[in-house]
Scaffold this motif. Sequence first.
Motif, PDB file in Angstrom:
ATOM      1  N   MET A  48       0.825  -1.207   0.000  1.00 25.98           N
ATOM      2  CA  MET A  48       0.000   0.000   0.000  1.00 25.98           C
ATOM      3  C   MET A  48       0.860   1.258   0.000  1.00 25.98           C
ATOM      4  SD  MET A  48      -2.821  -1.024   2.871  1.00 25.98           S
ATOM      5  CE  MET A  48      -3.496  -2.694   2.930  1.00 25.98           C
ATOM      6  N   ALA A  49       1.921   1.229   0.795  1.00 30.14           N
ATOM      7  CA  ALA A  49       2.773   2.412   0.917  1.00 30.14           C
ATOM      8  C   ALA A  49       3.594   2.652  -0.340  1.00 30.14           C
ATOM      9  CB  ALA A  49       3.697   2.259   2.122  1.00 30.14           C
ATOM     10  N   SER A  50       3.992   1.595  -1.018  1.00 26.55           N
ATOM     11  CA  SER A  50       4.921   1.720  -2.142  1.00 26.55           C
ATOM     12  C   SER A  50       4.238   1.802  -3.501  1.00 26.55           C
ATOM     13  CB  SER A  50       5.883   0.526  -2.145  1.00 26.55           C
ATOM     14  OG  SER A  50       6.576   0.422  -0.920  1.00 26.55           O
ATOM     15  N   GLY A  51       2.995   1.343  -3.597  1.00 24.99           N
ATOM     16  CA  GLY A  51       2.321   1.298  -4.892  1.00 24.99           C
ATOM     17  C   GLY A  51       2.225   2.654  -5.556  1.00 24.99           C
ATOM     18  N   PHE A  52       1.812   3.654  -4.799  1.00 23.59           N
ATOM     19  CA  PHE A  52       1.669   4.989  -5.381  1.00 23.59           C
ATOM     20  C   PHE A  52       3.024   5.540  -5.818  1.00 23.59           C
ATOM     21  CE2 PHE A  52       1.833   9.625  -4.676  1.00 23.59           C
ATOM     22  CZ  PHE A  52       0.959  10.026  -5.675  1.00 23.59           C
ATOM     23  N   MET A  53       4.037   5.393  -4.970  1.00 28.15           N
ATOM     24  CA  MET A  53       5.347   5.925  -5.317  1.00 28.15           C
ATOM     25  C   MET A  53       5.920   5.233  -6.546  1.00 28.15           C
ATOM     26  SD  MET A  53       5.871   8.439  -3.415  1.00 28.15           S
ATOM     27  CE  MET A  53       7.476   8.737  -4.138  1.00 28.15           C
ATOM     28  N   ALA A  54       5.592   3.958  -6.725  1.00 28.68           N
ATOM     29  CA  ALA A  54       6.098   3.242  -7.899  1.00 28.68           C
ATOM     30  C   ALA A  54       5.515   3.792  -9.192  1.00 28.68           C
ATOM     31  CB  ALA A  54       5.782   1.750  -7.775  1.00 28.68           C
ATOM     32  N   LEU A  55       4.323   4.388  -9.096  1.00 27.25           N
ATOM     33  CA  LEU A  55       3.646   4.889 -10.300  1.00 27.25           C
ATOM     34  C   LEU A  55       3.463   6.409 -10.279  1.00 27.25           C
ATOM     35  CD1 LEU A  55       0.868   2.157 -10.620  1.00 27.25           C
ATOM     36  CD2 LEU A  55       2.976   2.334 -11.954  1.00 27.25           C
ATOM     37  N   ILE A  56       4.152   7.101  -9.396  1.00 27.99           N
ATOM     38  CA  ILE A  56       3.945   8.540  -9.257  1.00 27.99           C
ATOM     39  C   ILE A  56       4.247   9.279 -10.547  1.00 27.99           C
ATOM     40  CG2 ILE A  56       6.261   8.995  -8.359  1.00 27.99           C
ATOM     41  CD1 ILE A  56       4.996  11.146  -6.568  1.00 27.99           C
ATOM     42  N   ALA A  57       5.188   8.743 -11.343  1.00 24.45           N
ATOM     43  CA  ALA A  57       5.524   9.390 -12.614  1.00 24.45           C
ATOM     44  C   ALA A  57       4.296   9.488 -13.522  1.00 24.45           C
ATOM     45  CB  ALA A  57       6.642   8.626 -13.311  1.00 24.45           C
ATOM     46  N   VAL A  58       3.435   8.477 -13.502  1.00 23.04           N
ATOM     47  CA  VAL A  58       2.230   8.487 -14.342  1.00 23.04           C
ATOM     48  C   VAL A  58       1.301   9.626 -13.923  1.00 23.04           C
ATOM     49  CG1 VAL A  58       0.244   7.153 -15.109  1.00 23.04           C
ATOM     50  CG2 VAL A  58       2.426   6.001 -14.664  1.00 23.04           C
ATOM     51  N   PHE A  59       1.125   9.803 -12.617  1.00 20.21           N
ATOM     52  CA  PHE A  59       0.259  10.868 -12.121  1.00 20.21           C
ATOM     53  C   PHE A  59       0.842  12.243 -12.435  1.00 20.21           C
ATOM     54  CE2 PHE A  59      -0.742   7.164  -9.522  1.00 20.21           C
ATOM     55  CZ  PHE A  59      -2.128   7.156  -9.577  1.00 20.21           C
ATOM     56  N   VAL A  60       2.166  12.363 -12.322  1.00 23.51           N
ATOM     57  CA  VAL A  60       2.818  13.627 -12.664  1.00 23.51           C
ATOM     58  C   VAL A  60       2.616  13.931 -14.150  1.00 23.51           C
ATOM     59  CG1 VAL A  60       5.060  14.780 -12.907  1.00 23.51           C
ATOM     60  CG2 VAL A  60       4.512  13.543 -10.814  1.00 23.51           C
ATOM     61  N   GLY A  61       2.770  12.913 -15.005  1.00 22.74           N
ATOM     62  CA  GLY A  61       2.551  13.122 -16.430  1.00 22.74           C
ATOM     63  C   GLY A  61       1.134  13.535 -16.740  1.00 22.74           C
ATOM     64  N   TYR A  62       0.169  12.913 -16.108  1.00 18.87           N
ATOM     65  CA  TYR A  62      -1.242  13.236 -16.308  1.00 18.87           C
ATOM     66  C   TYR A  62      -1.524  14.692 -15.922  1.00 18.87           C
ATOM     67  CZ  TYR A  62      -6.340  12.751 -15.983  1.00 18.87           C
ATOM     68  OH  TYR A  62      -7.693  12.902 -16.139  1.00 18.87           O
ATOM     69  N   ASN A  63      -1.079  15.075 -14.709  1.00 16.25           N
ATOM     70  CA  ASN A  63      -1.323  16.439 -14.225  1.00 16.25           C
ATOM     71  C   ASN A  63      -0.583  17.476 -15.061  1.00 16.25           C
ATOM     72  OD1 ASN A  63      -2.987  15.501 -12.238  1.00 16.25           O
ATOM     73  ND2 ASN A  63      -1.501  15.718 -10.586  1.00 16.25           N
ATOM     74  N   THR A  64       0.615  17.123 -15.538  1.00 14.33           N
ATOM     75  CA  THR A  64       1.397  18.063 -16.337  1.00 14.33           C
ATOM     76  C   THR A  64       0.683  18.376 -17.645  1.00 14.33           C
ATOM     77  OG1 THR A  64       3.476  17.243 -15.409  1.00 14.33           O
ATOM     78  CG2 THR A  64       3.603  18.455 -17.483  1.00 14.33           C
ATOM     79  N   ALA A  65       0.226  17.350 -18.326  1.00 20.37           N
ATOM     80  CA  ALA A  65      -0.496  17.580 -19.577  1.00 20.37           C
ATOM     81  C   ALA A  65      -1.761  18.398 -19.334  1.00 20.37           C
ATOM     82  CB  ALA A  65      -0.841  16.241 -20.228  1.00 20.37           C
ATOM     83  N   LYS A  66      -2.450  18.126 -18.262  1.00 22.03           N
ATOM     84  CA  LYS A  66      -3.663  18.876 -17.926  1.00 22.03           C
ATOM     85  C   LYS A  66      -3.339  20.343 -17.667  1.00 22.03           C
ATOM     86  CE  LYS A  66      -7.486  18.849 -14.588  1.00 22.03           C
ATOM     87  NZ  LYS A  66      -8.040  18.151 -13.404  1.00 22.03           N
ATOM     88  N   GLU A  67      -2.263  20.603 -16.940  1.00 20.60           N
ATOM     89  CA  GLU A  67      -1.882  21.974 -16.590  1.00 20.60           C
ATOM     90  C   GLU A  67      -1.416  22.772 -17.795  1.00 20.60           C
ATOM     91  OE1 GLU A  67      -1.195  25.384 -14.406  1.00 20.60           O
ATOM     92  OE2 GLU A  67      -2.276  23.564 -13.805  1.00 20.60           O
ATOM     93  N   PHE A  68      -0.736  22.112 -18.735  1.00 18.97           N
ATOM     94  CA  PHE A  68      -0.181  22.817 -19.887  1.00 18.97           C
ATOM     95  C   PHE A  68      -1.092  22.774 -21.115  1.00 18.97           C
ATOM     96  CE2 PHE A  68       3.514  22.595 -17.250  1.00 18.97           C
ATOM     97  CZ  PHE A  68       4.285  23.695 -17.615  1.00 18.97           C
ATOM     98  N   GLY A  69      -2.316  22.303 -20.929  1.00 19.77           N
ATOM     99  CA  GLY A  69      -3.307  22.411 -21.986  1.00 19.77           C
ATOM    100  C   GLY A  69      -3.346  21.264 -22.972  1.00 19.77           C
TER     101      GLY A  69
END
Length: 510
Positions: A178-199
């Motif tokens: 549970m503790a490590s799952g999110f950190m293992a995939l955090i790059a995916v969430f960063v990519g998603y939010n980045t594209a959303k923020e930059f249009g």
Amino acid sequence: MATEDKNRATAAAILPLVGGAANVSSIAHCMTRLRLGLHDRSLVDDEALKAVPAVMGVVEDDTYQIVLGPGTVARVTPEFEQLVEEGRAAAPAPAPTSGPAPDPASASADELAAQGAAMKAARKAKNATPLKLFLRRIANIFVPLIPALIGCGIIAGLNGLLVNLGWLTSVTPALAAMASGFMALIAVFVGYNTAKEFGGTPILGGAVAAIIVFPGVANIEAFGQKLSPGQGGVLGALGAAVLAVYVEKWCRRWVPEALDVLVTPTLTVLVSGLVTIFGLMYVAGEVSTAIGTFADWLLSNGGAGAGFVLGGLFLPLVMLGLHQALIPIHTTLIEQQGYTVLLPILAMAGAGQVGAAAAVYFRLPRNESIRRTIKSALPAGLLGVGEPLIYGVSLPLGRPFITACVGGAFGGGFIGLFNQLGDKVGSTAIGPSGWALFPLLDGNHGLGTTAAIYAGGLLVGYLAGFLATYFFGFSKDLLAEFNVSQEPAESTVAATGGPMSPTTKEPAGV
């Protein structure tokens, strides 16, 4: 009153004061603030909002932000969203009525409030530079990730404690997952939010960033070496997603509409993916490694001095809007080492602020208006929400803001010294500070040692901020001006319900 009723009542009190449902264009929240996009800023009644019991302060930035505090904001926001939907379905809410006229008896605190508002406006104007606007966008990428970082960080700490004690051995592997799952995939969430923020299209940003954490990249060689899954981390994901946005926008301009649905996503992932694999992953990996190495070197060799400077300068960095540049650095350190050694040091700025506010309380025994503000804001300050104290008390007074920085410097120097001696103190998540950071502490010498050092830093920050402010925080003229009897009117106290004064101003982001 039930909790749900209380949260709905808070939302209902806020809505007409921001111009009603028809005036709200967007709704979001972060750790402590309800962030609203508004059609017409002139319809907002700031003073009446600050008198709502649950409201700690307001700030106008790229959105209009209402400070409600951790926990409360996550419960009030859904109620607010529902009321806005209901209001739009019925009819536009009427414009807010003006709040009660300020009572002359609270003039002293109101003067501080006016000065704080003016300083906020000046800071906003200065912060509207291309660099600072860019940093704000970077912060918008990472701020939505904070709740998951906190939750997973606390679970990681609990799991570590159980492993050390040898308890519940059948459960600890599940907690680790549970503790490590999110950190293992955090790059995916960063990519998603980045594209959303930059249009761009968010899912395409996430798809390109997912390449970084895909195990199959271990079979690929770039720059003469095999790639590693996760190489480049959040920095690589951010760069990959920004590139994907530009490729997508180029495709939207040149690809015929009939082929857009097939060609644009394909070219976006293909071009961005190839550049990510054969360039960005390596470069971002080198940068990420350099960040971790430099942070370790800085605190290992210049611990006390580095901690003193970082703790002392954090509040001014917040005022300049430059603190947002630290968010990806914190996240990179957490991803690499499991915790960020910088956050506990920077959190000492809040300790200095609390100590300074306590000194102001004792130095102004006759000014009940300011003292009431401080009494109301101190509990939140101890939990790391120092915003109301900054714009409501220390910054408008001038010297107490400087002496609060002195308190933060000494607290940061204390923790930095122990880092230099080999006792690392880190946080497994970003966002909380003050006492709220204890559940997220981690280090290299056990939780007990880490917590004791952090607690010592808080005490040093409190004490240094108090002493510096008590003895050097007031000129004779300033003391004479504000140390006068200023009993707030009964109507003002009733309006605030006691928990916060109308002068608890907007956040500085600590």
